[in-house]
Write an enzyme that holds these catalytic residues in place. Structure first.
Site, short mmCIF file in Angstrom:
data_model
loop_
_atom_site.label_atom_id
_atom_site.label_comp_id
_atom_site.label_asym_id
_atom_site.label_seq_id
_atom_site.Cartn_x
_atom_site.Cartn_y
_atom_site.Cartn_z
NE ARG A 181 3.45 3.45 1.23
CZ ARG A 181 3.17 2.20 0.85
NH1 ARG A 181 3.22 1.22 1.73
NH2 ARG A 181 2.82 1.92 -0.39
CG HIS A 225 -1.07 3.53 -3.56
ND1 HIS A 225 0.22 3.99 -3.77
CD2 HIS A 225 -0.96 2.22 -3.20
CE1 HIS A 225 1.07 3.00 -3.53
NE2 HIS A 225 0.38 1.92 -3.19
CD GLN A 278 -0.26 -1.12 -6.70
OE1 GLN A 278 0.62 -1.22 -5.85
NE2 GLN A 278 -0.34 -1.94 -7.73
CG ASP A 284 -6.43 -2.02 -1.13
OD1 ASP A 284 -5.61 -2.88 -0.73
OD2 ASP A 284 -6.27 -0.80 -0.94
CB CYS A 297 -2.59 -2.52 -4.71
SG CYS A 297 -3.21 -2.30 -3.03
NE ARG A 320 3.81 0.83 -7.15
CZ ARG A 320 3.73 0.89 -5.80
NH1 ARG A 320 3.06 -0.02 -5.13
NH2 ARG A 320 4.29 1.89 -5.14
#
Ligand code: CP
Ligand code: NVA
Length: 303
Positions: free
Chosen positions: A104, A131, A134, A219, A259, A287
């Protein structure tokens, strides 16, 4: 043979996703039945975090453990990455000591440079641009609840961020349509969308983007790394909250996804995220399951 990495959603074909979805279902069933499944016995995942995380760390670390392997957590604060060791050198060294790496970080170019110098598969655990893990979990969650996502309409209401750019790639792979509404000044960056992507329509009005949607998703307005823009964003995104009025414009059986982490009262109302159309907890749980299938696939190939 070239090493397979997962740096963006478009790195896998529909055929690969279909395989991974079937593996995810099997792996999830085993987990729910407390059936031990250790295909990655003695394998090691290294996780590098240059930004905060709850879900990503937990799902990769627990997932690797459940597959019989081990996960090692590194962050910028207390590894040499924070003291300027070149990414290329770090990749060379880390990839000689483990079987797979998850990162990340900030710019996608960092993960691209890292993967070029890695002897083992590299997974994108979030960058400024993408991402993919996700969005894969989100697509899987949609399919679990409603069946095929092909031909459906997904409404994106909010920032043009890493989640949206991964949704745009997913729309091309799975053949669904995205209705996108971002405030003026926070529009889609064309450099991050393939020039022949016909799978989205931009809407000025966020409510209009929700009309006929099978899934409404949003988001945070300020992603990690953009904190100094927070005040300006709060102002610019006024009106982009996903609330009951917007959900009413969507199809009756539309789902809501986020998310997480979420800010109730900013990008989503409490009534929506805690309401009956919301599947955010399934989305978070998935996930774990999709990433276990991903780890298995990248380390062992098709089994
Ligand atoms: N959704 C997600 O990636 O959460 P974390 O930032 O907690 O990992
Ligand atoms: N867009 C958000 C996602 C967090 C999981 C961010 O990058 O901070």
């Amino acid at each position: 043979m070239a090493i397979k990495h997962y740096l963006q959603f478009a790195d896998f074909t529909l055929d690969e996703y279909e395989y991974l979805i079937e593996r995810t279902k099997i792996i999830k069933r085993k987990f729910k039945n407390y059936e031990p499944y250790h295909p990655l016995l003695d394998r090691t995942l290294v996780m590098v975090f240059e930004k905060n995380s709850t879900r990503t760390r937990l799902s990769f670390e627990a997932g690797m453990h459940q597959l019989g392997g081990a996960a090692i957590y590194l962050n910028t604060r207390d590894s040499q990455l924070g003291r300027g060791e070149p990414v290329e050198d770090a990749a060379q060294v880390m990839s000689r000591m483990c079987d797979i790496i998850m990162i990340r970080t900030f710019g996608q170019e960092i993960i691209n440079r890292f993967s070029t110098n890695s002897r083992v598969p590299v997974i994108n655990g979030l960058t400024n641009e993408y991402h993919p893990c996700q969005v894969f979990a989100d697509v899987f969650t949609y399919i679990e609840h409603r069946g095929s996502i092909t031909g459906k309409t997904v409404a994106w209401v909010g920032d043009a961020n890493n989640m949206l750019y991964s949704w745009l790639q997913a729309a091309e792979v799975f053949g669904f349509h995205l209705n996108v509404s971002t405030p003026e000044g926070y529009d889609i960056n064309p450099a991050l969308v393939s020039s022949d992507n016909q799978r989205y329509t931009a809407f000025k009005n966020p409510s209009d983007a929700c009309v006929g949607a099978d899934l409404v998703t949003t988001d945070v307005w300020t992603s990690m790394g953009y904190e100094e823009e927070n005040a300006a964003r709060l102002h610019a995104f006024d009106g982009w909250i996903v609330d009951s009025a917007k959900m009413k414009r969507a199809n009756k059986d539309a789902l809501f996804m986020h998310c997480l982490p979420a800010h109730r009262g900013e990008e989503v109302s409490a009534e929506v995220i805690d309401g009956p159309q919301s599947v955010v907890w399934d989305e978070a749980e998935n996930r774990l399951h999709v990433q276990k299938a991903l780890l298995e696939y990248l380390v062992l190939g098709r089994i």
